[in-house]
Structure formats: structure tokens, C-alpha cells
Design a protein around this motif. Structure first.
Motif, PDB file in Angstrom:
ATOM      1  N   LEU A  49       0.803  -1.224   0.000  1.00  0.00           N
ATOM      2  CA  LEU A  49       0.000   0.000   0.000  1.00  0.00           C
ATOM      3  C   LEU A  49       0.836   1.275   0.000  1.00  0.00           C
ATOM      4  O   LEU A  49       0.360   2.340  -0.381  1.00  0.00           O
ATOM      5  CB  LEU A  49      -0.952   0.001   1.206  1.00  0.00           C
ATOM      6  CG  LEU A  49      -2.047  -1.079   1.194  1.00  0.00           C
ATOM      7  CD1 LEU A  49      -2.816  -1.082   2.517  1.00  0.00           C
ATOM      8  CD2 LEU A  49      -3.004  -0.883   0.019  1.00  0.00           C
ATOM      9  N   SER A  50       2.105   1.168   0.390  1.00  0.00           N
ATOM     10  CA  SER A  50       2.900   2.390   0.451  1.00  0.00           C
ATOM     11  C   SER A  50       3.406   2.809  -0.924  1.00  0.00           C
ATOM     12  O   SER A  50       3.632   3.989  -1.169  1.00  0.00           O
ATOM     13  CB  SER A  50       4.054   2.239   1.442  1.00  0.00           C
ATOM     14  OG  SER A  50       4.914   1.221   0.998  1.00  0.00           O
ATOM     15  N   ASN A  52       2.246   0.886  -4.031  1.00  0.00           N
ATOM     16  CA  ASN A  52       1.430   0.199  -5.039  1.00  0.00           C
ATOM     17  C   ASN A  52       2.167  -0.842  -5.874  1.00  0.00           C
ATOM     18  O   ASN A  52       1.751  -1.136  -6.999  1.00  0.00           O
ATOM     19  CB  ASN A  52       0.763   1.215  -5.973  1.00  0.00           C
ATOM     20  CG  ASN A  52      -0.331   1.981  -5.262  1.00  0.00           C
ATOM     21  OD1 ASN A  52      -1.206   1.379  -4.628  1.00  0.00           O
ATOM     22  ND2 ASN A  52      -0.281   3.292  -5.329  1.00  0.00           N
ATOM     23  N   LYS A 245      -9.197   1.707   1.534  1.00  0.00           N
ATOM     24  CA  LYS A 245      -7.765   1.684   1.233  1.00  0.00           C
ATOM     25  C   LYS A 245      -7.045   2.820   1.953  1.00  0.00           C
ATOM     26  O   LYS A 245      -5.996   2.619   2.580  1.00  0.00           O
ATOM     27  CB  LYS A 245      -7.540   1.795  -0.280  1.00  0.00           C
ATOM     28  CG  LYS A 245      -6.073   1.753  -0.656  1.00  0.00           C
ATOM     29  CD  LYS A 245      -5.845   2.054  -2.123  1.00  0.00           C
ATOM     30  CE  LYS A 245      -4.337   2.080  -2.391  1.00  0.00           C
ATOM     31  NZ  LYS A 245      -4.019   2.656  -3.699  1.00  0.00           N
ATOM     32  N   GLU A 246      -7.640   3.999   1.858  1.00  0.00           N
ATOM     33  CA  GLU A 246      -7.025   5.182   2.454  1.00  0.00           C
ATOM     34  C   GLU A 246      -6.917   5.057   3.975  1.00  0.00           C
ATOM     35  O   GLU A 246      -5.876   5.329   4.571  1.00  0.00           O
ATOM     36  CB  GLU A 246      -7.872   6.398   2.092  1.00  0.00           C
ATOM     37  CG  GLU A 246      -7.109   7.699   2.074  1.00  0.00           C
ATOM     38  CD  GLU A 246      -7.983   8.776   1.457  1.00  0.00           C
ATOM     39  OE1 GLU A 246      -8.291   9.756   2.159  1.00  0.00           O
ATOM     40  OE2 GLU A 246      -8.386   8.606   0.281  1.00  0.00           O
ATOM     41  N   THR A 249      -4.271   2.462   4.893  1.00  0.00           N
ATOM     42  CA  THR A 249      -2.927   2.948   4.596  1.00  0.00           C
ATOM     43  C   THR A 249      -2.480   3.937   5.670  1.00  0.00           C
ATOM     44  O   THR A 249      -1.376   3.841   6.198  1.00  0.00           O
ATOM     45  CB  THR A 249      -2.892   3.615   3.206  1.00  0.00           C
ATOM     46  OG1 THR A 249      -3.449   2.710   2.255  1.00  0.00           O
ATOM     47  CG2 THR A 249      -1.476   3.966   2.790  1.00  0.00           C
ATOM     48  N   LYS A 250      -3.390   4.861   6.008  1.00  0.00           N
ATOM     49  CA  LYS A 250      -3.077   5.847   7.052  1.00  0.00           C
ATOM     50  C   LYS A 250      -2.821   5.185   8.389  1.00  0.00           C
ATOM     51  O   LYS A 250      -1.987   5.635   9.176  1.00  0.00           O
ATOM     52  CB  LYS A 250      -4.234   6.845   7.195  1.00  0.00           C
ATOM     53  CG  LYS A 250      -4.128   8.012   6.243  1.00  0.00           C
ATOM     54  CD  LYS A 250      -5.033   9.170   6.673  1.00  0.00           C
ATOM     55  CE  LYS A 250      -5.120  10.208   5.580  1.00  0.00           C
ATOM     56  NZ  LYS A 250      -6.523  10.572   5.286  1.00  0.00           N
ATOM     57  N   ARG A 254       0.502  -2.390   5.938  1.00  0.00           N
ATOM     58  CA  ARG A 254       1.503  -2.457   4.885  1.00  0.00           C
ATOM     59  C   ARG A 254       0.974  -3.018   3.569  1.00  0.00           C
ATOM     60  O   ARG A 254       1.303  -2.541   2.491  1.00  0.00           O
ATOM     61  CB  ARG A 254       2.650  -3.321   5.400  1.00  0.00           C
ATOM     62  CG  ARG A 254       3.775  -3.455   4.457  1.00  0.00           C
ATOM     63  CD  ARG A 254       5.057  -2.953   5.070  1.00  0.00           C
ATOM     64  NE  ARG A 254       6.157  -3.363   4.232  1.00  0.00           N
ATOM     65  CZ  ARG A 254       7.264  -3.922   4.687  1.00  0.00           C
ATOM     66  NH1 ARG A 254       7.418  -4.110   5.983  1.00  0.00           N
ATOM     67  NH2 ARG A 254       8.208  -4.272   3.863  1.00  0.00           N
TER      68      ARG A 254
END
Ligand code: C2E
Ligand code: CA
Ligand code: CA
Ligand code: CA
Length: 280
Positions: A49-50, A52, A245-246, A249-250, A254
Motif C-alpha cells: 500500500l505504500s 502500489n 484503502k485510504e 494505509t493511514k 503495509r
């Protein structure tokens, strides 16, 4: 009331009868499926996620029935487990996946890791089948880091001693272990203390019910924090929206998996994706 009672009994026994017949038919067809190669694997990318990027995927089985079409693993894996047919099916899965991952690593992605789902039955008899797999990797010149083994947390609660020894052997050889569907089973923190685990997969039910300030979101955040303190990487399953997703991720998650990021892909399509990734 009496008549109604009798009707409902009738209703239930009819249901049990059709369930039973359906089950018998699946068992009969499963035996044929094994010999006639009606199975194939699909690969669902696991996205970092950091940035893609994709260097991991989960292998999922599909059964293309000649008359009934595609049958969900949810409808046949439990039956395969109950009848013992799972041993043979798993053998096919392992050979198919390891052969592909070896080729893909050599050709497109050196550090590709494919995770394979395992069934509790495979940990009986000292995990004979799984330990044989582990041993076969060396002969076939496959790096143990090419695969990960997914297990559910319920397994860790049963047959403790037997399971510990099998998992220890797997990890000693350098194969990663993931806890699947985390949070849905007989969840206990003690196993996180007693077992060395590499990945923890947050069950999709938490991810999908999550909204900015509810309990599911709080649980996801808490799991991510706890895992990071234990040095375990987290994979969130079932990501379907940008908001999910956001948020994840925040929160420091990982890896992510889900229809928003990528669908499970047949091997040729997954290979195309690896080629695209290579050019990134
Ligand atoms: P699982 O291991 O939890 O696999 C994840 C399931 O979630 C897969 O369903 C996948 O297609 C689905 N999925 C992925 N992204 C999303 C999403 O964004 N939303 C939703 N709603 N679902 C998503 P699938 O392939 O139908 O597999 C179902 C279950 O069957 C698996 O759950 C696993 O327990 C079992 N299974 C599948 N393949 C195998 C296998 O090769 N061996 C064994 N032993 N079990 C398998
Ligand atoms: Ca899984
Ligand atoms: Ca799962
Ligand atoms: Ca599952």
C-alpha cells in the motif's frame, strides 16, 4: 399446532435429504475432477500500500465443472476436507503453484511470494504432507521464500503440540506463515506470543464494515498497531473502496488485497501483470 410441527419436521428432513444428495454428488464429482484436471488456480495480487507495487499474491483454487460451471471453493473445500480428498487436491495445488512461482521468479520477479491456503487436516499425522512439501523445495531448487503458508487461527487452538511442531519445521526452512481471517476464529492473544508468525491477514468482514468512526475501524487500527509491535506484517483483505484503502494505509497497514486493488487472475493474466510491474 401439531400439524404445523409435523410440517416443519417434514420440511427439515426434506432439506436434509436434498443437502445430503447434493453432497454425495459433489463427492462423486470431486473424485472425477481430480483425475480429469478440472481444477485451476487463480492468483490475487497482494499490493504494497505504500508504493502500489506487487510482489505477492494469494493462490485460490477454482473448479470448472463440465455441467455445473464454476463451483466456489466454499462449496467444495469443506467437503473435500471432510472426506479426505483434500490431501490429493492439495498435492495438485502445491505442485501447480510451486512450478509457476519458480518460473515467474526466474523470469519476471525475483522476490515474488505466493501464499497457499492449507487445511487443518494437513496438520494431522505430524503434518506429513506439508513437511514433505518443504523438503521437496530444495531438490527442485525453489527458494523457500517463494511461498507462504496460510492457516486459520482455529487451527492454532486445536492440537497445539502437533501444530507447533509442524509450523516450527516450516519456519525453520524459511517459509513464511500467515494467519488467515484474523479476528473471526477462536481468537486468542496467547498464540501470537507462542508462535512466530510472519503475516496476519485482517478478515474482510472488519474491512468491509468499516466506516470512519465505528468499532470495525477501531479494531483494524488496533490490530495494525499490535502487529507492528510484534513485528508481524499486516495484510488487509477485502478492500473494495478507496475510503477503505485510504483508512488502512493511514493506519499503517503495509499490504492490501481486494477487488479495488486487483481481482484474482488466471495464470496468464497474472503473468501479464508481472510483466507490467517489471516495467514500472
Ligand atoms: P480466503 O482464504 O479467505 O480467501 C479470500 C476470499 O476472498 C477469496 O474467495 C477471494 O476471491 C475473496 N475476495 C478477494 N477480494 C475480495 C473483495 O474485495 N471482496 C470480497 N467480497 N471477496 C474478496 P474464494 O476464492 O471464493 O475462496 C473462498 C475460500 O475458500 C478461501 O477464503 C479459502 O478459505 C478457501 N480456498 C480457496 N482456495 C483454496 C485452496 O487452494 N486451498 C484451500 N485449502 N482452501 C481454499
Ligand atoms: Ca486465505
Ligand atoms: Ca481470508
Ligand atoms: Ca477462509
Amino acid at each position: 399446532a401439531k400439524a404445523q410441527g409435523r410440517n416443519s419436521i417434514h420440511y427439515f428432513t426434506e432439506h436434509m435429504r436434498t443437502d445430503f444428495l447434493k453432497r454425495m454428488e459433489i463427492i462423486k464429482d470431486l473424485r472425477i475432477a481430480i483425475t480429469q484436471q478440472q481444477f485451476h488456480m487463480v492468483y490475487q495480487p497482494i499490493v504494497n500500500l505504500s508504493n502500489n507495487t506487487i510482489t505477492k499474491a494469494e493462490a485460490l483454487i477454482r473448479w470448472q465443472h463440465p455441467e455445473k460451471g464454476l463451483i466456489s471453493p466454499l462449496d467444495f473445500i469443506p467437503i473435500a476436507e471432510a472426506t479426505g480428498l483434500i490431501t490429493e487436491i492439495s498435492e495438485w495445488i502445491f505442485n501447480e503453484v510451486t512450478q509457476k512461482v519458480k518460473y515467474w521468479r526466474e523470469t519476471y520477479c525475483q522476490n515474488l511470494m505466493i501464499s497457499i491456503n492449507t487445511s487443518p487436516v494437513q496438520y494431522k499425522n505430524k503434518g506429513k504432507q506439508i513437511t514433505a512439501w518443504v523438503d521437496s523445495l530444495k531438490e527442485r531448487e525453489i527458494d523457500p521464500q517463494a511461498i507462504a503458508i496460510e492457516i486459520t487461527e482455529n487451527l492454532l487452538m486445536e492440537n497445539q503440540a502437533e501444530v507447533v511442531s509442524v509450523l516450527d519445521q516450516i519456519r525453520l526452512k524459511g517459509i513464511a506463515v500467515s494467519i488467515d481471517d484474523f479476528g473471526t476464529g477462536y481468537c486468542s492473544f496467547s498464540y501470537l506470543k507462542n508462535y512466530a508468525i510472519d503475516y496476519l491477514k485482517i478478515d474482510k468482514s472488519f474491512v468491509q464494515n468499516m466506516s470512519a468512526d465505528n468499532k470495525d475501524a477501531a479494531l483494524c487500527e488496533a490490530i495494525i498497531v499490535m502487529a507492528s509491535k510484534l513485528n508481524i506484517d499486516v495484510i488487509a483483505e477485502g478492500i473494495e473502496t478507496d475510503q477503505q484503502k485510504e483508512f488502512l494505509t493511514k493506519a499503517g497497514c503495509r499490504y492490501g488485497q481486494g477487488y479495488l486493488l486487483a481481482m484474482p487472475l488466471v495464470k496468464d493474466d497474472f503473468e501479464q501483470l508481472l510483466i507490467k510491474e517489471q516495467k514500472k
